[in-house]
Design a protein around this motif. Structure first.
Motif, PDB file in Angstrom:
ATOM      1  N   ASP A 183       0.993  -1.030   0.127  1.00 45.41           N
ATOM      2  CA  ASP A 183      -0.035   0.077  -0.054  1.00 45.41           C
ATOM      3  C   ASP A 183       0.745   1.321   0.049  1.00 45.41           C
ATOM      4  O   ASP A 183       0.290   2.319   0.339  1.00 45.41           O
ATOM      5  CB  ASP A 183      -0.987   0.106   1.189  1.00 45.41           C
ATOM      6  N   GLY A 184       2.201   0.933  -0.274  1.00 48.53           N
ATOM      7  CA  GLY A 184       3.087   2.296  -0.351  1.00 48.53           C
ATOM      8  C   GLY A 184       2.737   3.066  -1.886  1.00 48.53           C
ATOM      9  O   GLY A 184       1.970   2.819  -2.407  1.00 48.53           O
ATOM     10  N   VAL A 185       3.280   4.463  -1.553  1.00 49.26           N
ATOM     11  CA  VAL A 185       2.895   5.388  -2.460  1.00 49.26           C
ATOM     12  C   VAL A 185       3.397   4.890  -3.919  1.00 49.26           C
ATOM     13  O   VAL A 185       2.557   4.980  -4.813  1.00 49.26           O
ATOM     14  CB  VAL A 185       3.527   6.513  -2.075  1.00 49.26           C
ATOM     15  N   PHE A 186       4.532   4.101  -4.121  1.00 44.62           N
ATOM     16  CA  PHE A 186       4.776   3.462  -5.320  1.00 44.62           C
ATOM     17  C   PHE A 186       3.677   2.470  -5.820  1.00 44.62           C
ATOM     18  O   PHE A 186       3.556   2.452  -7.142  1.00 44.62           O
ATOM     19  CB  PHE A 186       6.237   3.035  -5.440  1.00 44.62           C
ATOM     20  N   ALA A 187       3.440   1.811  -5.009  1.00 41.76           N
ATOM     21  CA  ALA A 187       2.357   0.744  -5.404  1.00 41.76           C
ATOM     22  C   ALA A 187       1.193   1.422  -5.808  1.00 41.76           C
ATOM     23  O   ALA A 187       0.434   0.996  -7.033  1.00 41.76           O
ATOM     24  CB  ALA A 187       2.080  -0.232  -4.245  1.00 41.76           C
ATOM     25  N   GLY A 224      -4.536  -5.280  -3.124  1.00 43.26           N
ATOM     26  CA  GLY A 224      -5.718  -4.708  -2.004  1.00 43.26           C
ATOM     27  C   GLY A 224      -6.370  -3.584  -2.286  1.00 43.26           C
ATOM     28  O   GLY A 224      -6.874  -3.026  -1.450  1.00 43.26           O
ATOM     29  N   ALA A 225      -6.457  -3.091  -3.816  1.00 43.40           N
ATOM     30  CA  ALA A 225      -7.218  -1.820  -3.984  1.00 43.40           C
ATOM     31  C   ALA A 225      -8.677  -2.158  -4.237  1.00 43.40           C
ATOM     32  O   ALA A 225      -9.459  -1.227  -3.917  1.00 43.40           O
ATOM     33  CB  ALA A 225      -6.680  -1.430  -5.477  1.00 43.40           C
ATOM     34  N   PRO A 233      -5.570  -0.269   3.579  1.00 41.02           N
ATOM     35  CA  PRO A 233      -4.919   1.184   3.201  1.00 41.02           C
ATOM     36  C   PRO A 233      -4.799   1.363   1.641  1.00 41.02           C
ATOM     37  O   PRO A 233      -4.989   2.685   1.608  1.00 41.02           O
ATOM     38  CB  PRO A 233      -3.732   0.697   4.071  1.00 41.02           C
ATOM     39  N   CYS A 234      -4.606   0.456   1.156  1.00 38.33           N
ATOM     40  CA  CYS A 234      -4.137   0.982  -0.429  1.00 38.33           C
ATOM     41  C   CYS A 234      -5.730   1.350  -0.996  1.00 38.33           C
ATOM     42  O   CYS A 234      -5.735   2.240  -1.657  1.00 38.33           O
ATOM     43  CB  CYS A 234      -3.909  -0.603  -1.076  1.00 38.33           C
ATOM     44  N   GLY A 235      -6.755   0.600  -0.482  1.00 38.88           N
ATOM     45  CA  GLY A 235      -7.715   0.928  -1.148  1.00 38.88           C
ATOM     46  C   GLY A 235      -8.260   2.216  -1.057  1.00 38.88           C
ATOM     47  O   GLY A 235      -8.906   3.211  -1.643  1.00 38.88           O
ATOM     48  N   GLN A 236      -8.118   2.890   0.356  1.00 41.20           N
ATOM     49  CA  GLN A 236      -8.374   3.789   0.897  1.00 41.20           C
ATOM     50  C   GLN A 236      -7.624   5.209   0.373  1.00 41.20           C
ATOM     51  O   GLN A 236      -8.073   6.155   0.100  1.00 41.20           O
ATOM     52  CB  GLN A 236      -8.472   4.017   2.565  1.00 41.20           C
ATOM     53  N   LYS A 237      -6.334   4.742   0.308  1.00 42.93           N
ATOM     54  CA  LYS A 237      -5.547   5.844  -0.519  1.00 42.93           C
ATOM     55  C   LYS A 237      -5.879   6.140  -1.876  1.00 42.93           C
ATOM     56  O   LYS A 237      -5.830   7.198  -2.217  1.00 42.93           O
ATOM     57  CB  LYS A 237      -4.033   5.205  -0.513  1.00 42.93           C
ATOM     58  N   ILE A 238      -6.171   4.906  -2.625  1.00 43.51           N
ATOM     59  CA  ILE A 238      -6.631   5.223  -4.049  1.00 43.51           C
ATOM     60  C   ILE A 238      -7.838   5.918  -3.881  1.00 43.51           C
ATOM     61  O   ILE A 238      -8.036   6.957  -4.713  1.00 43.51           O
ATOM     62  CB  ILE A 238      -6.735   4.035  -4.718  1.00 43.51           C
ATOM     63  N   ALA A 239      -8.977   5.645  -3.293  1.00 43.62           N
ATOM     64  CA  ALA A 239     -10.141   6.299  -3.167  1.00 43.62           C
ATOM     65  C   ALA A 239      -9.861   7.713  -3.016  1.00 43.62           C
ATOM     66  O   ALA A 239     -10.690   8.671  -3.555  1.00 43.62           O
ATOM     67  CB  ALA A 239     -11.166   5.636  -2.078  1.00 43.62           C
ATOM     68  N   ARG A 240      -9.178   8.064  -1.813  1.00 44.19           N
ATOM     69  CA  ARG A 240      -8.831   9.505  -1.519  1.00 44.19           C
ATOM     70  C   ARG A 240      -8.092  10.182  -2.745  1.00 44.19           C
ATOM     71  O   ARG A 240      -8.440  11.406  -2.972  1.00 44.19           O
ATOM     72  CB  ARG A 240      -7.935   9.613  -0.448  1.00 44.19           C
TER      73      ARG A 240
END
Length: 93
Positions: free
Chosen positions: A6-10, A61-62, A80-87
């Motif tokens: 879920d890191g920024v690069f991923a 995990g998106a 965490p990955c899905g929520q970062k992408i949603a934001r």
């Protein structure tokens, strides 16, 4: 290679693919998730191409899915990955 973590690069690797980006935007806009058939129609892609993208997104995990009878409904994951992408998608639209 499928993006992991879920890191920024991923997250940017996931969003860097046009088909994955379009898929995620549609999933973010849907209230009850979408099945492969619905996504294939909206994206003008084959079922197998959509399934491949969803597999990549699920592995990262998106996206998550729920089973409704014989159908799988996909939505943005609460990970965490899905929520970062949603934001990010919310800011970008």
């Amino acid at each position: 290679a499928r993006p992991k973590g879920d890191g920024v690069f991923a997250v940017f690797k996931i969003l860097g693919d046009h088909n994955r980006y379009r898929t995620l935007v549609l999933l973010l806009r849907s209230k009850n998730g979408l099945c492969v058939q619905e996504l294939a129609e909206k994206l003008d892609m084959s079922h197998s191409a959509v399934s491949h993208q969803l597999g990549t997104l699920h592995d990262s995990g998106a996206v998550a899915y729920t089973r409704e009878g014989r159908e799988m409904r996909y939505s943005i994951a609460t990970s965490p990955c899905g929520q970062k992408i949603a934001r990010l998608l919310t800011v970008l639209k």
